[in-house]
Design an enzyme around this catalytic site. Sequence first.
Site, PDB file in Angstrom:
ATOM      1  N   THR A  40       0.834  -1.211   0.000  1.00 26.67           N
ATOM      2  CA  THR A  40       0.000   0.000   0.000  1.00 26.67           C
ATOM      3  C   THR A  40       0.866   1.257   0.000  1.00 26.67           C
ATOM      4  O   THR A  40       0.562   2.238  -0.674  1.00 26.67           O
ATOM      5  CB  THR A  40      -0.911   0.005   1.249  1.00 26.67           C
ATOM      6  OG1 THR A  40      -1.686  -1.187   1.212  1.00 26.67           O
ATOM      7  CG2 THR A  40      -1.821   1.203   1.283  1.00 26.67           C
ATOM      8  N   HIS A  43       1.943   1.862  -3.414  1.00 25.45           N
ATOM      9  CA  HIS A  43       0.882   2.528  -4.209  1.00 25.45           C
ATOM     10  C   HIS A  43       0.898   4.034  -3.950  1.00 25.45           C
ATOM     11  O   HIS A  43       0.753   4.838  -4.871  1.00 25.45           O
ATOM     12  CB  HIS A  43      -0.504   1.970  -3.863  1.00 25.45           C
ATOM     13  CG  HIS A  43      -0.743   0.587  -4.372  1.00 25.45           C
ATOM     14  ND1 HIS A  43      -0.855   0.307  -5.708  1.00 25.45           N
ATOM     15  CD2 HIS A  43      -0.884  -0.587  -3.733  1.00 25.45           C
ATOM     16  CE1 HIS A  43      -1.045  -0.993  -5.869  1.00 25.45           C
ATOM     17  NE2 HIS A  43      -1.070  -1.563  -4.684  1.00 25.45           N
TER      18      HIS A  43
HETATM   19  P1  NAD Z   1       2.608  -7.992  -3.880  1.00 24.72           P
HETATM   20  O1  NAD Z   1       2.142  -7.051  -4.919  1.00 24.72           O
HETATM   21  O2  NAD Z   1       3.949  -7.827  -3.262  1.00 24.72           O
HETATM   22  O3  NAD Z   1       2.553  -9.488  -4.465  1.00 24.72           O
HETATM   23  C1  NAD Z   1       1.726  -9.876  -5.513  1.00 24.72           C
HETATM   24  C2  NAD Z   1       2.480 -10.921  -6.320  1.00 24.72           C
HETATM   25  O4  NAD Z   1       1.601 -11.407  -7.343  1.00 24.72           O
HETATM   26  C3  NAD Z   1       3.718 -10.357  -7.021  1.00 24.72           C
HETATM   27  O5  NAD Z   1       4.874 -11.081  -6.632  1.00 24.72           O
HETATM   28  C4  NAD Z   1       3.382 -10.533  -8.499  1.00 24.72           C
HETATM   29  O6  NAD Z   1       4.520 -10.832  -9.300  1.00 24.72           O
HETATM   30  C5  NAD Z   1       2.400 -11.697  -8.469  1.00 24.72           C
HETATM   31  N1  NAD Z   1       1.614 -11.863  -9.698  1.00 24.72           N
HETATM   32  C6  NAD Z   1       1.333 -10.953 -10.671  1.00 24.72           C
HETATM   33  N2  NAD Z   1       0.652 -11.533 -11.664  1.00 24.72           N
HETATM   34  C7  NAD Z   1       0.471 -12.828 -11.325  1.00 24.72           C
HETATM   35  C8  NAD Z   1      -0.182 -13.931 -11.952  1.00 24.72           C
HETATM   36  N3  NAD Z   1      -0.794 -13.814 -13.144  1.00 24.72           N
HETATM   37  N4  NAD Z   1      -0.176 -15.126 -11.321  1.00 24.72           N
HETATM   38  C9  NAD Z   1       0.447 -15.273 -10.122  1.00 24.72           C
HETATM   39  N5  NAD Z   1       1.068 -14.247  -9.487  1.00 24.72           N
HETATM   40  C10 NAD Z   1       1.075 -13.053 -10.078  1.00 24.72           C
HETATM   41  O7  NAD Z   1       1.483  -7.989  -2.763  1.00 24.72           O
HETATM   42  P2  NAD Z   1       1.431  -8.455  -1.216  1.00 24.72           P
HETATM   43  O8  NAD Z   1       1.906  -7.358  -0.358  1.00 24.72           O
HETATM   44  O9  NAD Z   1       1.996  -9.818  -1.041  1.00 24.72           O
HETATM   45  O10 NAD Z   1      -0.156  -8.505  -1.076  1.00 24.72           O
HETATM   46  C11 NAD Z   1      -0.898  -9.428  -1.864  1.00 24.72           C
HETATM   47  C12 NAD Z   1      -2.198  -8.836  -2.362  1.00 24.72           C
HETATM   48  O11 NAD Z   1      -3.063  -8.604  -1.262  1.00 24.72           O
HETATM   49  C13 NAD Z   1      -2.068  -7.478  -3.063  1.00 24.72           C
HETATM   50  O12 NAD Z   1      -3.018  -7.421  -4.117  1.00 24.72           O
HETATM   51  C14 NAD Z   1      -2.455  -6.498  -1.986  1.00 24.72           C
HETATM   52  O13 NAD Z   1      -2.962  -5.285  -2.520  1.00 24.72           O
HETATM   53  C15 NAD Z   1      -3.517  -7.261  -1.272  1.00 24.72           C
HETATM   54  N6  NAD Z   1      -3.764  -6.903   0.118  1.00 24.72           N
HETATM   55  C16 NAD Z   1      -5.044  -6.968   0.530  1.00 24.72           C
HETATM   56  C17 NAD Z   1      -5.352  -6.727   1.838  1.00 24.72           C
HETATM   57  C18 NAD Z   1      -6.755  -6.852   2.303  1.00 24.72           C
HETATM   58  O14 NAD Z   1      -7.026  -6.529   3.450  1.00 24.72           O
HETATM   59  N7  NAD Z   1      -7.658  -7.346   1.465  1.00 24.72           N
HETATM   60  C19 NAD Z   1      -4.341  -6.388   2.743  1.00 24.72           C
HETATM   61  C20 NAD Z   1      -3.022  -6.350   2.297  1.00 24.72           C
HETATM   62  C21 NAD Z   1      -2.745  -6.623   0.981  1.00 24.72           C
END
Ligand code: NAD
Length: 332
Positions: A40, A43
């Site tokens: 975040t 972002h």
């Molecule tokens: P991150 O962006 O570091 O990791 C996401 C990973 O997904 C990256 O390594 C990326 O290469 C990979 N990816 C991209 N395209 C892909 C595909 N087609 N297939 C498989 N993998 C693919 O994010 P993070 O910090 O580990 O967080 C994970 C997700 O959770 C993010 O989307 C984040 O925004 C979200 N998030 C949600 C909450 C919530 O409360 N809902 C809280 C924290 C994070």
Amino acid sequence: MRAIVKKFSEVGVWWDEVPKPTLKDNEVLIKIHKTSICGTDVHIYKWDAWARKNVPVPLVIGHEFVGVIEQVGSRVRHHKIGDRVTGEGHLTCGACEPCLEGKRHLCPKTRGIGYHAQGCFADYLALPDENVFALPKEIPDDLAAIFDPFGNTVHTVLSFPLTSEDVLITGAGPIGCMAAAVARFGGAREVVVTDVNQWRLALAKKMGATRTVNVKEEELTGSFGLGFEMAGNGDALQNLLKHVKHGGKIALLGILPPGTLIDWDLVIFKMLEIKGIYGREIFRTWHQMCRLLEGGLNISPIITHRFKAEEFQQGFDAMLSGQCGKVILDWV
Ligand code: NAD
Ligand code: ZN
């Protein structure tokens, strides 16, 4: 006090001097020891459409931290000066039906520190007493600093019975990697993690994935009882829906781009169960995290970088490179 601030409506974050927070009656003042950078924050750094819409400027950013209470407001009842703490960054209203039922994670009026309200990338954070989590002495500072994303992980992975299941995790970001560790520790048989980033897949393996698949180079095979979407990517979600078994259960944590489409036939005809996840259950998830770590779960390899707070730019660069797990910033 020193702080990392989103100072201007453009790419970047800035080192600045800002006033120490003035304490409200119901708040504690936390001297920050360590913080960790979240996706975040990246972002907000990149100043993408979500950030431009949600984040007021200027704002002290950050929501992952550990510190020690230095001062308490007159109405603080649960915590005291000297307590080593982290805390729930979701500020809930306390008056809605879910809040009054003790289901604060379902509060529709939730605001987040570090993107709606003043954050923790600073020498001090003021936090409501009801959001503070006192740490058992067994939990080291580095791990306490990542309780927020570790909590996202635990909330997601413990959403469904896990023992003996084959689990598919899409996305080997810090959260997907920690999810592999929790799933294995919780008794899953196979834990398969997908990504398009080889560096991160290697980290997922280190964290306990039994198999990793680079979906850019190789087709995913297999059939899974449980699926966790942790990539925030439509292709990843579609792949997950395809490879979860009939009657399978799915939890969605990754935040998908607006307008993401999926093949609803997969959901309907396979009778899939889908649960959305936001944040952590307050404070159920926090106690689960402590018990998991005290019970022997090892998530330490997820911390790949450590910098002094002043070196935050190097921390953000590591995050932007994609070749990192969690990045810790040291404030003391
Ligand atoms: P991150 O962006 O570091 O990791 C996401 C990973 O997904 C990256 O390594 C990326 O290469 C990979 N990816 C991209 N395209 C892909 C595909 N087609 N297939 C498989 N993998 C693919 O994010 P993070 O910090 O580990 O967080 C994970 C997700 O959770 C993010 O989307 C984040 O925004 C979200 N998030 C949600 C909450 C919530 O409360 N809902 C809280 C924290 C994070
Ligand atoms: Zn509420």
